[in-house]
Scaffold this motif. Sequence first.
Motif, PDB file in Angstrom:
ATOM      1  N   PRO A  56       0.945  -0.913  -0.043  1.00  0.00           N
ATOM      2  CA  PRO A  56      -0.234  -0.239  -0.089  1.00  0.00           C
ATOM      3  C   PRO A  56       1.273   1.619   0.106  1.00  0.00           C
ATOM      4  O   PRO A  56       0.015   2.185  -0.120  1.00  0.00           O
ATOM      5  CB  PRO A  56      -0.614  -0.096   0.934  1.00  0.00           C
ATOM      6  CG  PRO A  56      -0.274  -0.490   1.853  1.00  0.00           C
ATOM      7  CD  PRO A  56       1.060  -1.897   1.543  1.00  0.00           C
ATOM      8  N   THR A  57       2.324   1.704  -0.352  1.00  0.00           N
ATOM      9  CA  THR A  57       2.535   2.507  -0.366  1.00  0.00           C
ATOM     10  C   THR A  57       1.946   3.725  -1.010  1.00  0.00           C
ATOM     11  O   THR A  57       2.567   4.709  -0.658  1.00  0.00           O
ATOM     12  CB  THR A  57       4.191   2.196  -0.514  1.00  0.00           C
ATOM     13  OG1 THR A  57       4.370   0.904  -0.584  1.00  0.00           O
ATOM     14  CG2 THR A  57       5.284   3.374  -1.296  1.00  0.00           C
ATOM     15  N   PHE A  76       2.862   3.517   6.056  1.00  0.00           N
ATOM     16  CA  PHE A  76       2.387   5.420   5.872  1.00  0.00           C
ATOM     17  C   PHE A  76       3.804   5.681   5.863  1.00  0.00           C
ATOM     18  O   PHE A  76       4.521   7.571   5.812  1.00  0.00           O
ATOM     19  CB  PHE A  76       2.414   6.060   7.683  1.00  0.00           C
ATOM     20  CG  PHE A  76       0.934   5.254   8.219  1.00  0.00           C
ATOM     21  CD1 PHE A  76      -0.305   6.070   8.020  1.00  0.00           C
ATOM     22  CD2 PHE A  76       1.530   4.371   9.388  1.00  0.00           C
ATOM     23  CE1 PHE A  76      -1.475   4.916   8.090  1.00  0.00           C
ATOM     24  CE2 PHE A  76      -0.668   3.813   9.317  1.00  0.00           C
ATOM     25  CZ  PHE A  76      -1.365   4.807   8.846  1.00  0.00           C
ATOM     26  N   TYR A  77       4.635   5.550   4.859  1.00  0.00           N
ATOM     27  CA  TYR A  77       5.920   5.967   4.029  1.00  0.00           C
ATOM     28  C   TYR A  77       6.149   6.900   3.390  1.00  0.00           C
ATOM     29  O   TYR A  77       6.474   8.900   4.009  1.00  0.00           O
ATOM     30  CB  TYR A  77       6.544   5.323   3.322  1.00  0.00           C
ATOM     31  CG  TYR A  77       7.842   5.191   3.017  1.00  0.00           C
ATOM     32  CD1 TYR A  77       9.284   4.979   3.358  1.00  0.00           C
ATOM     33  CD2 TYR A  77       8.150   5.658   1.458  1.00  0.00           C
ATOM     34  CE1 TYR A  77      10.379   5.518   3.712  1.00  0.00           C
ATOM     35  CE2 TYR A  77       9.462   6.048   1.090  1.00  0.00           C
ATOM     36  CZ  TYR A  77      10.760   5.816   2.328  1.00  0.00           C
ATOM     37  OH  TYR A  77      12.190   6.429   1.795  1.00  0.00           O
ATOM     38  N   PRO A  82       2.263  13.065  10.008  1.00  0.00           N
ATOM     39  CA  PRO A  82       1.348  12.663  11.446  1.00  0.00           C
ATOM     40  C   PRO A  82       0.100  12.993  11.552  1.00  0.00           C
ATOM     41  O   PRO A  82      -1.000  12.334  11.516  1.00  0.00           O
ATOM     42  CB  PRO A  82       1.866  12.610  12.887  1.00  0.00           C
ATOM     43  CG  PRO A  82       3.479  12.850  12.183  1.00  0.00           C
ATOM     44  CD  PRO A  82       3.440  13.627  11.382  1.00  0.00           C
ATOM     45  N   ALA A  83       0.011  14.653  11.380  1.00  0.00           N
ATOM     46  CA  ALA A  83      -1.469  15.463  11.072  1.00  0.00           C
ATOM     47  C   ALA A  83      -2.714  14.245  10.011  1.00  0.00           C
ATOM     48  O   ALA A  83      -3.029  14.423   9.891  1.00  0.00           O
ATOM     49  CB  ALA A  83      -1.474  16.996  11.060  1.00  0.00           C
ATOM     50  N   GLU A 102       2.697  -0.184   8.482  1.00  0.00           N
ATOM     51  CA  GLU A 102       3.759  -0.206   8.193  1.00  0.00           C
ATOM     52  C   GLU A 102       4.697   1.219   8.081  1.00  0.00           C
ATOM     53  O   GLU A 102       4.026   1.925   8.004  1.00  0.00           O
ATOM     54  CB  GLU A 102       4.603  -0.162   6.875  1.00  0.00           C
ATOM     55  CG  GLU A 102       3.815  -2.191   6.629  1.00  0.00           C
ATOM     56  CD  GLU A 102       4.693  -2.421   5.235  1.00  0.00           C
ATOM     57  OE1 GLU A 102       5.553  -1.657   4.103  1.00  0.00           O
ATOM     58  OE2 GLU A 102       3.864  -3.059   4.620  1.00  0.00           O
ATOM     59  N   TRP A 103       5.907   1.355   9.020  1.00  0.00           N
ATOM     60  CA  TRP A 103       6.570   2.585   9.250  1.00  0.00           C
ATOM     61  C   TRP A 103       5.332   4.186  10.397  1.00  0.00           C
ATOM     62  O   TRP A 103       5.164   4.355   9.508  1.00  0.00           O
ATOM     63  CB  TRP A 103       6.940   3.839   7.763  1.00  0.00           C
ATOM     64  CG  TRP A 103       7.626   3.151   6.894  1.00  0.00           C
ATOM     65  CD1 TRP A 103       7.709   2.547   5.451  1.00  0.00           C
ATOM     66  CD2 TRP A 103       8.748   3.318   7.071  1.00  0.00           C
ATOM     67  NE1 TRP A 103       8.266   1.719   4.533  1.00  0.00           N
ATOM     68  CE2 TRP A 103       9.961   2.648   5.810  1.00  0.00           C
ATOM     69  CE3 TRP A 103       9.711   4.052   8.013  1.00  0.00           C
ATOM     70  CZ2 TRP A 103      10.901   2.665   4.834  1.00  0.00           C
ATOM     71  CZ3 TRP A 103      10.681   3.971   7.832  1.00  0.00           C
ATOM     72  CH2 TRP A 103      11.484   3.036   6.091  1.00  0.00           C
ATOM     73  N   PRO A 104       5.285   2.848  11.022  1.00  0.00           N
ATOM     74  CA  PRO A 104       4.352   3.501  11.805  1.00  0.00           C
ATOM     75  C   PRO A 104       4.343   4.739  12.988  1.00  0.00           C
ATOM     76  O   PRO A 104       3.925   5.560  12.940  1.00  0.00           O
ATOM     77  CB  PRO A 104       3.850   2.598  13.224  1.00  0.00           C
ATOM     78  CG  PRO A 104       5.488   1.426  12.994  1.00  0.00           C
ATOM     79  CD  PRO A 104       5.921   1.714  10.924  1.00  0.00           C
TER      80      PRO A 104
END
Length: 143
Positions: A56-57, A76-77, A82-83, A102-104
Amino acid sequence: MKLPDLAAMEDFGARIAACLRPGDVVALSGGLGTGKTTLARAILRSLGHDGEVPSPTFTIIESYDHLDPPVAHADFYRLEDPAEVEQLGLDDYRDGAVLIAEWPDHAGGFAHEPGCLQITLEIAQEGRLAVVTPGKDWLERLP
Ligand SMILES: Nc1ncnc2c1ncn2[C@@H]1O[C@H](COP(=O)(O)OP(=O)(O)OP(=O)(O)O)[C@@H](O)[C@H]1O
Ligand SMILES: [Mg+2]
């Protein structure tokens, strides 16, 4: 823990899948190519998903609503802030589902949640190594 090959990833994914409950997060950290998507696919397959599992990149979040428990798989790469997770509607995706992230850290991190299973993958001489940190809710589930 040692994950020497792809069979070990499948196995580990199946063990995680057997313990999952709605509301959980499986937070997959580690650098590029360390096996985050491989482990996510192993979990999804073990829950009974037999179709494609696109990375899901680019879509950022993929839903697997037909599974029990339902799963939202996120990468989340590409998030720069984060907002942005709010604009993605993450809360709606997570409602009644397990989040595999991924990439939390790019989404602000989930380690503070009691249902978070943190897994950090790294490349080892033989395959991969995983450092696993269970949230409070996970401790009682471990065999
Ligand atoms: N335990 C393992 N032993 C050997 N090879 C592995 C193992 N786990 C994954 N791999 C291989 O590592 C490569 C990268 O895996 P994967 O795409 O899952 O990484 P990723 O962490 O999701 O990467 P990215 O950060 O780019 O999304 C794949 O070719 C996969 O087959
Ligand atoms: Mg990936």
